[in-house]
Design a protein around this motif. Structure first.
Motif, PDB file in Angstrom:
ATOM      1  N   UNK A 144       0.838  -1.201   0.000  1.00 39.36           N
ATOM      2  CA  UNK A 144       0.000   0.000   0.000  1.00 39.36           C
ATOM      3  C   UNK A 144       0.873   1.250   0.000  1.00 39.36           C
ATOM      4  N   UNK A 145       1.920   1.250   0.846  1.00 46.26           N
ATOM      5  CA  UNK A 145       2.805   2.413   0.952  1.00 46.26           C
ATOM      6  C   UNK A 145       3.478   2.692  -0.383  1.00 46.26           C
ATOM      7  N   UNK A 146       3.991   1.652  -1.006  1.00 53.90           N
ATOM      8  CA  UNK A 146       4.688   1.810  -2.280  1.00 53.90           C
ATOM      9  C   UNK A 146       3.772   2.430  -3.331  1.00 53.90           C
ATOM     10  N   UNK A 147       2.535   1.959  -3.385  1.00 55.37           N
ATOM     11  CA  UNK A 147       1.595   2.473  -4.385  1.00 55.37           C
ATOM     12  C   UNK A 147       1.129   3.887  -4.066  1.00 55.37           C
ATOM     13  N   UNK A 148       0.842   4.157  -2.790  1.00 55.28           N
ATOM     14  CA  UNK A 148       0.393   5.495  -2.397  1.00 55.28           C
ATOM     15  C   UNK A 148       1.496   6.518  -2.617  1.00 55.28           C
ATOM     16  N   UNK A 149       2.745   6.151  -2.265  1.00 59.23           N
ATOM     17  CA  UNK A 149       3.862   7.087  -2.381  1.00 59.23           C
ATOM     18  C   UNK A 149       4.198   7.404  -3.834  1.00 59.23           C
ATOM     19  N   UNK A 150       3.749   6.572  -4.752  1.00 56.85           N
ATOM     20  CA  UNK A 150       4.057   6.828  -6.156  1.00 56.85           C
ATOM     21  C   UNK A 150       3.261   8.000  -6.715  1.00 56.85           C
ATOM     22  N   UNK A 151       2.160   8.390  -6.032  1.00 57.45           N
ATOM     23  CA  UNK A 151       1.311   9.470  -6.563  1.00 57.45           C
ATOM     24  C   UNK A 151       1.016  10.561  -5.540  1.00 57.45           C
ATOM     25  N   UNK A 152       1.278  10.320  -4.250  1.00 57.98           N
ATOM     26  CA  UNK A 152       0.825  11.238  -3.202  1.00 57.98           C
ATOM     27  C   UNK A 152       1.749  12.442  -3.049  1.00 57.98           C
ATOM     28  N   UNK A 200       3.973   4.444 -13.008  1.00 61.66           N
ATOM     29  CA  UNK A 200       3.458   5.391 -12.014  1.00 61.66           C
ATOM     30  C   UNK A 200       1.937   5.492 -12.091  1.00 61.66           C
ATOM     31  N   UNK A 201       1.402   5.562 -13.313  1.00 59.94           N
ATOM     32  CA  UNK A 201      -0.055   5.648 -13.481  1.00 59.94           C
ATOM     33  C   UNK A 201      -0.758   4.391 -12.979  1.00 59.94           C
ATOM     34  N   UNK A 202      -0.163   3.230 -13.286  1.00 60.20           N
ATOM     35  CA  UNK A 202      -0.762   1.961 -12.853  1.00 60.20           C
ATOM     36  C   UNK A 202      -0.726   1.833 -11.333  1.00 60.20           C
ATOM     37  N   UNK A 203       0.385   2.251 -10.719  1.00 55.45           N
ATOM     38  CA  UNK A 203       0.490   2.214  -9.265  1.00 55.45           C
ATOM     39  C   UNK A 203      -0.525   3.153  -8.624  1.00 55.45           C
ATOM     40  N   UNK A 204      -0.743   4.294  -9.239  1.00 53.83           N
ATOM     41  CA  UNK A 204      -1.727   5.239  -8.718  1.00 53.83           C
ATOM     42  C   UNK A 204      -3.136   4.674  -8.761  1.00 53.83           C
ATOM     43  N   UNK A 233      -5.582   3.672  -5.479  1.00 56.56           N
ATOM     44  CA  UNK A 233      -6.942   4.158  -5.270  1.00 56.56           C
ATOM     45  C   UNK A 233      -7.933   3.011  -5.100  1.00 56.56           C
ATOM     46  N   UNK A 234      -7.743   1.948  -5.849  1.00 56.99           N
ATOM     47  CA  UNK A 234      -8.637   0.794  -5.724  1.00 56.99           C
ATOM     48  C   UNK A 234      -8.440   0.061  -4.400  1.00 56.99           C
ATOM     49  N   UNK A 235      -7.172  -0.073  -3.957  1.00 55.04           N
ATOM     50  CA  UNK A 235      -6.884  -0.807  -2.727  1.00 55.04           C
ATOM     51  C   UNK A 235      -7.368  -0.066  -1.485  1.00 55.04           C
ATOM     52  N   UNK A 236      -7.319   1.242  -1.534  1.00 51.96           N
ATOM     53  CA  UNK A 236      -7.682   2.029  -0.353  1.00 51.96           C
ATOM     54  C   UNK A 236      -9.165   2.369  -0.307  1.00 51.96           C
ATOM     55  N   UNK A 237      -9.800   2.447  -1.459  1.00 49.23           N
ATOM     56  CA  UNK A 237     -11.234   2.781  -1.495  1.00 49.23           C
ATOM     57  C   UNK A 237     -11.916   1.998  -2.603  1.00 49.23           C
ATOM     58  N   UNK A 238     -12.779   1.065  -2.197  1.00 53.93           N
ATOM     59  CA  UNK A 238     -13.524   0.308  -3.208  1.00 53.93           C
ATOM     60  C   UNK A 238     -14.726   1.131  -3.665  1.00 53.93           C
ATOM     61  N   UNK A 260      -4.301  -4.783 -12.919  1.00 49.66           N
ATOM     62  CA  UNK A 260      -3.311  -3.764 -12.569  1.00 49.66           C
ATOM     63  C   UNK A 260      -2.069  -4.374 -11.927  1.00 49.66           C
ATOM     64  N   UNK A 261      -2.258  -5.356 -11.029  1.00 49.98           N
ATOM     65  CA  UNK A 261      -1.117  -5.990 -10.367  1.00 49.98           C
ATOM     66  C   UNK A 261      -0.240  -6.726 -11.366  1.00 49.98           C
TER      67      UNK A 261
END
Length: 375
Positions: A141-149, A224-228, A232-237, A253-254
């Protein structure tokens, strides 16, 4: 507050019906009030009725049913009925794995709830295993969030999840201090969570991108776009996406991220090096330590004190030697140690040119040495 919650429940029952989902919400609100004042016998039938409504109207695998199960399980936990609490929490985990996916933040939350249950049952090995499973998902989650946050968003996100890693550090401190694998795991977790890897990755993304070939740059943007999107999907369905479609989007996406990363590793040594840095280990660090040196890492964690429910903070220290041996030292309560430091600093300021005060300072710093560096 109770008359207002009770009135809202009666209105929903009359206007919407006794089995409407909004009636279940009103039941839940009243139950939470009773739970907050310690009236567990009053809360239990309300939580139970809300669960039965959601199971009947929304279905046994609906996310709201999982929430009702979680609330009732939390009540049983407070009541000390660990077997019923565990059964309900296991149901929550299965629903969320099925509907939201194994890597969703809500699924991770259910895993951490099971870890806490095992601690209360004194099954510390099981608790450690649950924590490790949850934290591995959380790293993703951290890796994906940090890629866009933004920096502010990263800070808030880390704050929102910090107690999960505090809890495992406290568990290892109390029950696995002599287990080298667990202590090494704890150090690596601390290094990751302090941002030694993720902050560096974030700050250097633009710099790294500028050094890539045109093809690699396009893949880097796609990554970066795919991680973003995955973040968003992992944190909010999204509410309107069917479970099957949601799972399909997650899997797509994975898979896409893994394919792009493999392609980038082949295209660019810089990217390969950057991705490797995300998986830094204590062994990697130990190899880089000069002879007769050590990495000393301090960590302040919250821990329940001797008084019931009193939260105190403790200082832990990890000492990594260049032969890869990791030591975990508990320095004790923060307030006690920092008071010694304050005395020492105060003595330095007032002791300039005063031999009598300086002699006193020597004693203060000897005590500080005994508490801080000697261990």
């Amino acid at each position: 507050a109770e008359p207002l919650y009770d009135r809202a429940l009666k209105i929903n029952e009359k206007v919407l019906g006794p089995e409407h989902p909004d009636t279940a919400i009103a039941l839940n609100n009243l139950a939470q009030l009773y739970m907050s004042i310690g009236d567990y016998s009053g809360a239990e039938p309300l939580y139970d009725r809300a669960l039965k409504i959601n199971e009947k109207v929304l279905g046994p695998d609906h996310p709201n049913t999982a929430i009702s199960l979680s609330h009732l399980g939390g009540l049983y936990l407070k009541m000390g009925d660990y077997s019923r609490a565990e059964a309900l929490t296991q149901r929550v985990l299965k629903i969320r794995e099925k509907v939201l996916g194994p890597d969703h933040s809500y699924t991770t939350s259910a895993i951490f709830s099971l870890a806490h249950l095992e601690i209360l049952k004194k099954n510390f090995d099981k608790a450690l295993a649950y924590f490790k499973t949850g934290l591995k998902k959380q790293d993703s989650h951290i890796s994906n969030v940090f890629s866009i946050a933004t920096e502010q968003q990263k800070f808030k996100f880390i704050q929102s999840i910090e107690y999960s890693h505090y809890n495992i550090l406290s568990l290892i401190r109390q029950h696995f201090n002599d287990d080298q694998d667990s202590v090494r795991y704890a150090l690596e977790l601390v290094l990751r969570r302090k941002g030694i890897v993720y902050d560096a990755v974030s700050r250097n993304r633009k710099n790294l991108k500028s050094k890539l070939s045109e093809n690699a740059r396009k893949d880097f943007e796609l990554l970066s776009n795919s991680q973003g999107k995955l973040s968003q999907l992992l944190l909010n369905k999204p509410e309107k996406i069917a479970p099957d479609t949601y799972q399909k989007n997650l899997n797509t996406l994975q898979t896409q991220i893994k394919v792009i990363e493999k392609r980038l590793i082949k295209e660019s040594r810089l990217v390969a090096k950057e991705l490797k840095h995300r998986r830094v280990t204590s062994s990697d660090l130990a190899e880089r330590l000069p002879a007769n040196t050590a990495l000393v890492e301090f960590m302040k964690i919250p821990s329940l004190g001797s008084e019931k429910n009193k939260l105190v903070f403790r200082y832990l220290v990890f000492v990594l030697l260049n032969e890869e041996k990791v030591h975990l030292v508990d320095l004790g309560e923060v307030d006690v140690l920092e008071e010694h430091i304050r005395k020492g600093l105060s003595g330095i300021k007032s002791g300039i040119g005063n031999k009598e005060i300086n002699a006193k300072n020597i004693q203060i710093f000897k005590e500080l040495y005994d508490k801080l560096w000697k261990p």
